[in-house]
Scaffold this motif. Structure first.
Motif, PDB file in Angstrom:
ATOM      1  N   PHE A  30     -25.456  10.055 -15.090  1.00  0.00           N
ATOM      2  CA  PHE A  30     -23.907   9.977 -15.898  1.00  0.00           C
ATOM      3  C   PHE A  30     -23.141  10.096 -14.420  1.00  0.00           C
ATOM      4  N   SER A  34     -17.834   8.974 -16.181  1.00  0.00           N
ATOM      5  CA  SER A  34     -18.314   8.324 -17.238  1.00  0.00           C
ATOM      6  C   SER A  34     -18.280   9.244 -18.307  1.00  0.00           C
ATOM      7  N   LYS A  35     -18.425   8.914 -19.638  1.00  0.00           N
ATOM      8  CA  LYS A  35     -18.386   9.705 -21.178  1.00  0.00           C
ATOM      9  C   LYS A  35     -19.811   9.970 -21.237  1.00  0.00           C
ATOM     10  N   LEU A  36     -19.978  11.584 -21.616  1.00  0.00           N
ATOM     11  CA  LEU A  36     -21.587  12.042 -21.899  1.00  0.00           C
ATOM     12  C   LEU A  36     -21.861  11.404 -23.380  1.00  0.00           C
ATOM     13  N   PRO A  37     -23.094  11.714 -23.735  1.00  0.00           N
ATOM     14  CA  PRO A  37     -23.313  11.130 -24.992  1.00  0.00           C
ATOM     15  C   PRO A  37     -22.547  12.128 -26.258  1.00  0.00           C
ATOM     16  N   SER A  38     -22.359  11.663 -27.394  1.00  0.00           N
ATOM     17  CA  SER A  38     -21.618  12.388 -28.284  1.00  0.00           C
ATOM     18  C   SER A  38     -22.145  13.593 -28.761  1.00  0.00           C
ATOM     19  N   ARG A  39     -21.668  14.904 -29.237  1.00  0.00           N
ATOM     20  CA  ARG A  39     -22.122  15.944 -29.795  1.00  0.00           C
ATOM     21  C   ARG A  39     -23.456  15.573 -30.611  1.00  0.00           C
ATOM     22  N   GLU A  41     -25.479  12.882 -30.771  1.00  0.00           N
ATOM     23  CA  GLU A  41     -26.511  12.368 -30.086  1.00  0.00           C
ATOM     24  C   GLU A  41     -27.185  13.613 -29.424  1.00  0.00           C
ATOM     25  N   LEU A  42     -26.275  14.548 -28.495  1.00  0.00           N
ATOM     26  CA  LEU A  42     -26.921  15.734 -27.922  1.00  0.00           C
ATOM     27  C   LEU A  42     -27.650  16.592 -28.750  1.00  0.00           C
ATOM     28  N   HIS A  45     -30.871  14.794 -29.361  1.00  0.00           N
ATOM     29  CA  HIS A  45     -31.820  14.704 -28.044  1.00  0.00           C
ATOM     30  C   HIS A  45     -32.436  16.208 -27.665  1.00  0.00           C
TER      31      HIS A  45
END
Length: 78
Positions: A30, A34-39, A41-42, A45
């Motif tokens: 990242f 850059s934008k982190l994955p959405s809540r 998605e996390l 994951h």
């Protein structure tokens, strides 16, 4: 019977997730800005609940690794 001086305190899952995300950011997965994955998605994951992800995000924000733009997302600081 635990051996004195050799015990490691258990780590909370949110600490592990914050460390993992920090390592992924440091490795360049990242990039700055850059934008982190959405809540959501996390949560999927890491197979955890929303409060766990929120706490991990709080740690990254306090450390200055990320910044949150309400309604937009969480971004890696420049």
């Amino acid at each position: 019977m635990p051996t004195e001086g050799n015990t490691v305190p258990p780590r909370y899952r949110y600490e592990q997730i914050a460390d993992d995300l920090a390592e992924r950011i440091a490795s360049g997965e990242f990039a700055p800005g850059s934008k982190l994955p959405s809540r959501r998605e996390l949560i999927e994951h890491y197979s955890v609940t929303e409060p766990v992800i929120d706490r991990a995000m709080q740690i990254l924000r306090i450390k200055g690794i990320t910044e949150t733009l309400p309604g937009v997302g969480v971004f890696v600081t420049e």
